[in-house]
Design an enzyme around this catalytic site. Structure first.
Site, PDB file in Angstrom:
ATOM      1  N   ASN A   1      30.685  74.058 -85.615  1.00 37.76           N
ATOM      2  CA  ASN A   1      30.581  75.529 -84.918  1.00 37.76           C
ATOM      3  C   ASN A   1      30.909  76.368 -86.206  1.00 37.76           C
ATOM      4  O   ASN A   1      32.360  76.724 -86.302  1.00 37.76           O
ATOM      5  CB  ASN A   1      31.274  75.710 -83.765  1.00 37.76           C
ATOM      6  CG  ASN A   1      31.013  77.041 -83.248  1.00 37.76           C
ATOM      7  OD1 ASN A   1      30.372  78.090 -83.722  1.00 37.76           O
ATOM      8  ND2 ASN A   1      31.770  77.363 -81.987  1.00 37.76           N
TER       9      ASN A   1
ATOM     10  N   HIS B   1      25.288  82.271 -74.779  1.00 40.81           N
ATOM     11  CA  HIS B   1      25.871  81.225 -74.082  1.00 40.81           C
ATOM     12  C   HIS B   1      25.030  80.425 -73.256  1.00 40.81           C
ATOM     13  O   HIS B   1      25.264  79.673 -72.366  1.00 40.81           O
ATOM     14  CB  HIS B   1      26.739  81.918 -72.921  1.00 40.81           C
ATOM     15  CG  HIS B   1      28.056  82.778 -73.142  1.00 40.81           C
ATOM     16  ND1 HIS B   1      28.249  83.825 -72.663  1.00 40.81           N
ATOM     17  CD2 HIS B   1      28.813  82.456 -74.516  1.00 40.81           C
ATOM     18  CE1 HIS B   1      29.663  84.078 -73.205  1.00 40.81           C
ATOM     19  NE2 HIS B   1      29.850  83.252 -74.181  1.00 40.81           N
TER      20      HIS B   1
ATOM     21  N   GLU C   1      30.785  73.086 -74.219  1.00 44.09           N
ATOM     22  CA  GLU C   1      29.336  73.155 -75.247  1.00 44.09           C
ATOM     23  C   GLU C   1      29.386  72.123 -76.088  1.00 44.09           C
ATOM     24  O   GLU C   1      28.331  71.814 -76.695  1.00 44.09           O
ATOM     25  CB  GLU C   1      29.703  74.720 -75.913  1.00 44.09           C
ATOM     26  CG  GLU C   1      29.261  75.572 -74.819  1.00 44.09           C
ATOM     27  CD  GLU C   1      30.027  77.071 -75.028  1.00 44.09           C
ATOM     28  OE1 GLU C   1      28.782  77.843 -75.623  1.00 44.09           O
ATOM     29  OE2 GLU C   1      30.748  77.259 -74.759  1.00 44.09           O
TER      30      GLU C   1
END
Ligand code: ADP
Length: 403
Positions: free
Chosen positions: A8, A182, A387
């Site tokens: 990320n 999201h 996630e």
């Protein structure tokens, strides 16, 4: 072991998790941050409690990724002998716009397209492209890489949900519309809940409330996002840690004139100085605001009132949009942990048939649990989000599809 590295990347950071997908456990995680302004690495091994931090020198994402490889493969924190043991790398990408409606394999063309969307997500997409290029340079040749988009889940929204009341040409020419964010979290928690309830996602209408530093609420009908509170950027919707959420656009131009702000300054004001921080004057962190409210701080109490009221309004709006709601999900740091926020949101919702077990609610922190009563017409659940795990699962699924 079937290992997937999840990355990320931000403009100055590279967060990572190495997952063993045989049992979906986390082997190591950490962050190479302060890229371009120094350098710092933190590397943790959850199973042993190993925790390493050091200052480094990261002029670009390439040096940061090289450090990531070093901490994974050498020294006391080593978890693998070489990067060739990793089956694949999955990257979180914030903005896929209308170009990407699903995860896909990384190619030069895909990296260029992600970079090409930078105008729509200046803080995120260009750094993602830099990280993808750095990763490609440093990884053993042929390591498959996949990109997973925050926006992709919301590409199923109908135009009536994603268009603003601006001239249509601005949508056509400049791609101004609601994208939503999201998406990975909303998809993860809504599919997890369908599984737990033993239902086909197609048969469920869910309002998913991801409440964290950034917050968004999504209407998930039949497993698909049909509306969501974040918009063109993650600034729209409900109040957040430092973001204002939805505001009458004329109030923005008025405030700009009063403060003499240019558009960049106004953007900073709405993104960094507003929300819990700006309203309460206490903090951007929900825990601090709750503590101040407990001490009787009026602005902190007001901030929590606004938050809870806005969440309620979205639940009502989305119940109307879907002609019903079977379940409400709370997730994210606040949704998973804040007993007060969950209780206040669900208070006086008998019109919808929402009733929670207040005593049970008090005992739920960061774990999967149903907090509604048996009489409640709508089930209310706390579903911890993950996630990284969904990115890793998607990564393997995309590779399998492309074999
Ligand atoms: P991000 O959006 O950065 O991923 P998180 O999902 O971690 O953020 O959520 C951060 C928010 O969660 C903060 O406002 C924090 O105060 C809140 N939070 C975390 N733990 C608790 C808790 N035990 N009780 C209330 N709020 C909490």
């Amino acid at each position: 072991m079937n290992l997937v590295l999840v990355v990320n990347a931000g403009s100055s950071s590279l967060k990572y998790q190495l997952l063993n997908m045989d049992d979906e456990s986390v082997l190591a995680k950490g962050n190479c941050d302060r890229i371009g302004i120094g350098g710092h690495v933190s590397h943790k091994i959850p199973s042993t409690g190993y925790d390493f931090e050091a200052d480094c020198n990261f002029p670009t994402h390439t040096e940061a990724f090289e450090k990531l490889v070093e901490v994974l493969t050498t020294g006391d924190g080593k978890v693998i002998d070489s990067m060739s043991e990793i089956s694949a790398v999955g990257h979180r990408i914030v903005q896929g716009a209308e170009v990407f409606d699903r995860a896909c394999m990384v190619t030069e063309e895909v990296i260029d397209k992600i970079d090409g969307l930078s105008e729509l997500a200046p803080v995120h997409n260009h750094p993602h492209a830099l990280a993808l290029r750095a990763c490609t340079k440093v990884l053993p040749e042929g390591t498959p890489q996949v990109v997973v988009f925050d926006t992709a889940f919301h590409q199923t929204m109908p135009p009536k949900a994603y268009l603003f009341g601006l001239p249509y040409e601005d949508y056509e020419n400049y791609h101004v519309r609601r994208y939503g964010f999201h998406g990975t979290s909303h998809r993860f928690v809504s599919s997890t809940l369908a599984n737990v309830m033993g239902k086909d996602p197609k048969d469920l209408k869910i309002v998913s409330c991801h409440l964290g530093n950034g917050s968004s609420i999504t209407a998930v009908d039949g497993g698909k996002s049909v509306d969501t509170s974040m918009g063109f950027t993650p600034l729209d919707g409900i109040i957040m840690g430092t973001r204002c959420g939805a505001v009458d656009p004329s109030a923005i131009t008025f405030v700009m004139a009063k403060h003499g702000f240019d558009s960049h300054e106004m953007s900073e004001y709405m993104n960094k100085k507003s929300g819990f921080a700006g309203l309460s004057g206490v903090s951007s962190d929900n825990r601090d605001v709750c503590a101040a409210a407990d001490q009787g701080n009026k602005r902190a109490i007001l901030t929590l009132d606004i938050l809870q009221y806005q969440i309620k309004r979205y639940i009502g709006a989305y119940a109307a949009a879907m002609n019903g709601v079977d379940a409400v999900i709370f997730t994210g740091g606040i949704g998973e942990n804040s007993v007060e926020v969950r209780e206040a949101v669900c208070e006086n919702m008998s019109y919808f048939g929402i009733e929670i077990d207040k005593e049970l609610n008090k005992t739920i922190h960061g774990k999967l649990a149903k907090i509604s009563t048996e009489n409640s017409k709508v089930e209310v659940w706390v579903v911890p989000t993950n996630e990284e795990l969904l990115i890793a699962r998607d990564t393997l699924a995309v590779i399998a599809e492309n074999k």
